[in-house]
Design a protein around this motif. Structure first.
Motif, PDB file in Angstrom:
ATOM      1  N   TRP A 210       1.060  -1.282  -0.010  1.00 42.51           N
ATOM      2  CA  TRP A 210      -0.120   0.211  -0.029  1.00 42.51           C
ATOM      3  C   TRP A 210       0.930   1.235   0.352  1.00 42.51           C
ATOM      4  O   TRP A 210       0.804   2.629  -0.718  1.00 42.51           O
ATOM      5  CB  TRP A 210      -0.723  -0.299   1.520  1.00 42.51           C
TER       6      TRP A 210
ATOM      7  N   LEU B 181     -13.704  -0.228   3.779  1.00 41.31           N
ATOM      8  CA  LEU B 181     -14.556   1.115   3.229  1.00 41.31           C
ATOM      9  C   LEU B 181     -14.749   1.614   4.320  1.00 41.31           C
ATOM     10  O   LEU B 181     -14.916   2.473   3.362  1.00 41.31           O
ATOM     11  CB  LEU B 181     -15.045   0.345   1.611  1.00 41.31           C
TER      12      LEU B 181
ATOM     13  N   ASN C 215     -10.124   7.053   7.312  1.00 41.75           N
ATOM     14  CA  ASN C 215      -9.140   7.308   6.097  1.00 41.75           C
ATOM     15  C   ASN C 215     -10.054   6.991   5.040  1.00 41.75           C
ATOM     16  O   ASN C 215      -9.284   7.253   3.993  1.00 41.75           O
ATOM     17  CB  ASN C 215      -8.173   6.391   6.387  1.00 41.75           C
ATOM     18  N   GLN C 216     -10.907   6.148   4.570  1.00 47.79           N
ATOM     19  CA  GLN C 216     -11.929   6.110   3.678  1.00 47.79           C
ATOM     20  C   GLN C 216     -13.023   6.598   3.697  1.00 47.79           C
ATOM     21  O   GLN C 216     -13.693   6.261   2.705  1.00 47.79           O
ATOM     22  CB  GLN C 216     -11.339   4.614   3.900  1.00 47.79           C
ATOM     23  N   THR C 217     -13.483   7.114   4.631  1.00 44.11           N
ATOM     24  CA  THR C 217     -14.613   8.178   4.642  1.00 44.11           C
ATOM     25  C   THR C 217     -15.100   9.740   4.144  1.00 44.11           C
ATOM     26  O   THR C 217     -13.861  10.626   4.814  1.00 44.11           O
ATOM     27  CB  THR C 217     -15.244   8.078   5.694  1.00 44.11           C
TER      28      THR C 217
ATOM     29  N   TYR D 224     -15.658   8.341   0.289  1.00 42.80           N
ATOM     30  CA  TYR D 224     -14.587   7.704  -0.977  1.00 42.80           C
ATOM     31  C   TYR D 224     -16.204   7.981  -1.944  1.00 42.80           C
ATOM     32  O   TYR D 224     -16.824   8.026  -1.915  1.00 42.80           O
ATOM     33  CB  TYR D 224     -14.289   5.766  -0.908  1.00 42.80           C
TER      34      TYR D 224
ATOM     35  N   ASP E 101      -9.321   5.171  -3.686  1.00 44.24           N
ATOM     36  CA  ASP E 101      -9.510   5.193  -2.118  1.00 44.24           C
ATOM     37  C   ASP E 101      -8.463   3.787  -2.048  1.00 44.24           C
ATOM     38  O   ASP E 101      -7.534   4.303  -1.465  1.00 44.24           O
ATOM     39  CB  ASP E 101     -11.070   4.758  -2.481  1.00 44.24           C
ATOM     40  N   LEU E 102      -7.942   3.422  -2.498  1.00 39.49           N
ATOM     41  CA  LEU E 102      -7.464   1.959  -2.570  1.00 39.49           C
ATOM     42  C   LEU E 102      -5.399   2.212  -2.622  1.00 39.49           C
ATOM     43  O   LEU E 102      -4.903   1.940  -1.360  1.00 39.49           O
ATOM     44  CB  LEU E 102      -7.193   0.865  -3.361  1.00 39.49           C
TER      45      LEU E 102
ATOM     46  N   ALA F 105      -5.728   6.225  -0.049  1.00 39.94           N
ATOM     47  CA  ALA F 105      -6.211   6.450   1.544  1.00 39.94           C
ATOM     48  C   ALA F 105      -6.073   4.468   2.105  1.00 39.94           C
ATOM     49  O   ALA F 105      -5.918   5.023   3.233  1.00 39.94           O
ATOM     50  CB  ALA F 105      -7.529   6.951   1.122  1.00 39.94           C
ATOM     51  N   THR F 106      -5.915   3.658   1.209  1.00 36.76           N
ATOM     52  CA  THR F 106      -5.980   2.674   2.083  1.00 36.76           C
ATOM     53  C   THR F 106      -4.523   2.556   2.923  1.00 36.76           C
ATOM     54  O   THR F 106      -3.638   2.282   1.824  1.00 36.76           O
ATOM     55  CB  THR F 106      -6.679   1.565   1.389  1.00 36.76           C
TER      56      THR F 106
ATOM     57  N   ASP G  67      -6.336  -1.767   6.708  1.00 35.77           N
ATOM     58  CA  ASP G  67      -7.556  -1.930   6.689  1.00 35.77           C
ATOM     59  C   ASP G  67      -7.238  -3.224   5.654  1.00 35.77           C
ATOM     60  O   ASP G  67      -8.773  -3.295   5.526  1.00 35.77           O
ATOM     61  CB  ASP G  67      -8.117  -0.906   5.568  1.00 35.77           C
TER      62      ASP G  67
END
Length: 473
Positions: free
Chosen positions: A343, A402, A406-408, A410, A416-417, A420-421, A425
């Motif tokens: 990531w 999701l 940190n992913q809210t 998207y 997002d992947l 942010a991910t 996660d």
């Protein structure tokens, strides 16, 4: 009348149950169904299936589609609910030295040659044994599985022990036994090393999880004669060749002085390069050399964080992508990164090349994700088996949350992947159709024991090197 109605009702119930049982019998029985998630397939059309499902049998994907379609046609012994989550292909770490997790943080903030010659090579000479390799491998495997990596490509010593630990953990590996022209932990001569790799390949070839390989360290540490012998060995056995090429400017300059050619030109001149080679780094190629690598089908592994940390340079990845080269992502060893998270590599790869090129449109989020999945599979010459969620491919699948902060919210799945991910996660990991982590709990590795073993090695390593040899903060 009442009796007749009751009798009719009983007949209806029996008929309905029989019909349901018949419908169930008409379904294909599979081992595993994942349903309800957003499936990012990375197939040829890059389908993203909302409320998607995947059916798995005998370690392979038998169907991908809407959950309703999967439910209608398949029944499974095990069903994983991915509602509200995303289902992605397993991530592919294209370059590691996995036991070097035990050297994590030992020697930082140094250039490559000083890092290698003053710290890493001495630390390896005094500490690397088969037991060391097994402990470090288990630590690296646990870290990678926890972060959604399902396949990794390795180069180290005692690679047979690494293969054994990898298979026990249920992980997929392209594992290369190191060939280098000086005495090392497992083999003291080239003859010993070649005999070892012959046995290693014979033992593991054909294993569903392990692809054995031969791994000459680099053109500056392996002679021309030995490189030619390694190419001949690969031709005879069909195994991949894993190596480092053009990692630093100094390597290129030294090669020009010593051989009258850059590392890539030199390797091509001696007939070493082909479509079984997996080349880590490739930071300093010319435009012509990129064309040559594409023509020959050489796989390339970009290691942005390791290259940044060692100040080795920035590989011309936008040009590689423009020319559709087979380029994946790798972390390198944890001694020069210092973690094994794909990531972070995706995020760094996209942002680094935007900065260097001064163009925010280069290396998009989708391209970075491709390098960690399908294009990464191409780099390892395994794109027919892994890298996407498609019928017939190996069932290497990762379920990612999701709904973390940190992913809210998207809006774009690839953004997002990639941006942010985080590794934390990742919720569930499936390799070869087998669940190896469920809801963050490792099922094939003992995290408590792994950490305790690694901490004991820290004390041994410090003692072996002496206080003056270990860099201070």
């Amino acid at each position: 009348m009442v009796k007749r109605a009751a009798f009719a009702f009983v007949i209806l119930v029996i008929t309905g149950a029989a019909s349901l049982a018949l419908a169930q019998r008409r379904k294909t029985i599979v081992d595993l169904i994942i349903r309800g998630g957003t499936v990012v397939t990375m197939d040829g059309s890059r389908r993203v299936i909302e409320d998607g499902g995947v059916a798995v049998k005998n370690g392979r994907i038998v169907e991908v589609g809407k959950s309703a379609e999967i439910d209608r046609n398949y029944a499974a012994r095990e069903v994983v609910d991915a509602t509200g989550k995303v289902v992605i292909p397993g991530l592919i770490n294209g370059h590691t030295h996995v036991p070097m997790t035990l050297f994590r943080g030992l020697a930082d903030d140094l250039d490559l040659q000083e890092w290698l010659t003053k710290y890493i090579f001495p630390a390896e000479a005094k500490n690397v044994t088969e037991e060391f390799v097994r402990v470090g491998t288990r630590l690296g495997l646990a870290e990678m599985i926890r972060s959604g990596t399902t396949t990794y490509c390795d180069m180290y010593y005692f690679e047979d022990a690494i293969a054994d630990e990898t298979a026990k953990a249920g992980m997929r590996g392209v594992l290369g036994e190191t060939i280098i022209d000086f005495p090392v932990a497992d083999n003291k001569t080239n003859a010993e090393a070649m005999a070892y790799v012959e046995k290693f390949v014979s033992q593991w070839k054909g294993n569903p999880l392990i692809t054995p390989a031969i791994a000459p360290h680099a053109p500056y540490t392996v002679s021309e004669e030995h490189l030619k012998a390694i190419r001949a060995f690969s031709d005879r056995t069909g195994v991949p060749i894993v190596t480092h090429i053009s990692e630093t400017k100094r390597e290129v300059d030294d090669s020009l002085k010593a051989k009258g050619a850059t590392p890539i030109d030199y390797l091509n001149r001696i007939g070493f390069l082909n479509n079984r080679v997996i080349a880590a780094h490739v930071v300093w190629p010319t435009e012509e050399e990129l064309g040559l690598l594409k023509k020959l089908g050489v796989g390339i592994v970009h290691n942005p964080q390791s290259n940044m940390k060692l100040a080795s340079g920035v590989a011309p990845v936008p040009e590689m992508l423009k020319e559709d080269l087979s380029v994946g992502l790798g972390t390198d060893g944890a001694a020069s990164n210092n973690d094994l998270s794909l990531w972070e590599e995706m995020d760094t790869a996209a942002k680094l090349h935007k900065l260097i090129s001064k163009d925010p449109k280069v290396v998009t989020a989708q391209e970075a994700f491709e390098m960690a999945t399908l294009r990464g599979a191409r780099a390892l010459h395994m794109e027919k088996e892994i890298g996407s969620i498609e019928k017939g491919k190996r069932a290497d699948l990762v379920i990612v949350a999701l709904d973390d902060l940190n992913q809210t919210p998207y809006y774009n799945i690839y953004s997002d992947l990639v941006y942010a991910t985080k590794a934390a996660d990742v919720r569930t990991v499936i390799i070869e159709g087998r669940v190896v982590m469920r809801d963050r709990r490792l099922l094939t590795l003992n995290e408590v024991t792994i950490k305790a073993d690694a901490r004991r090695y820290r004390e041994r390593i410090i003692s072996s090197l002496g206080a003056k040899t270990v860099p201070e903060d």
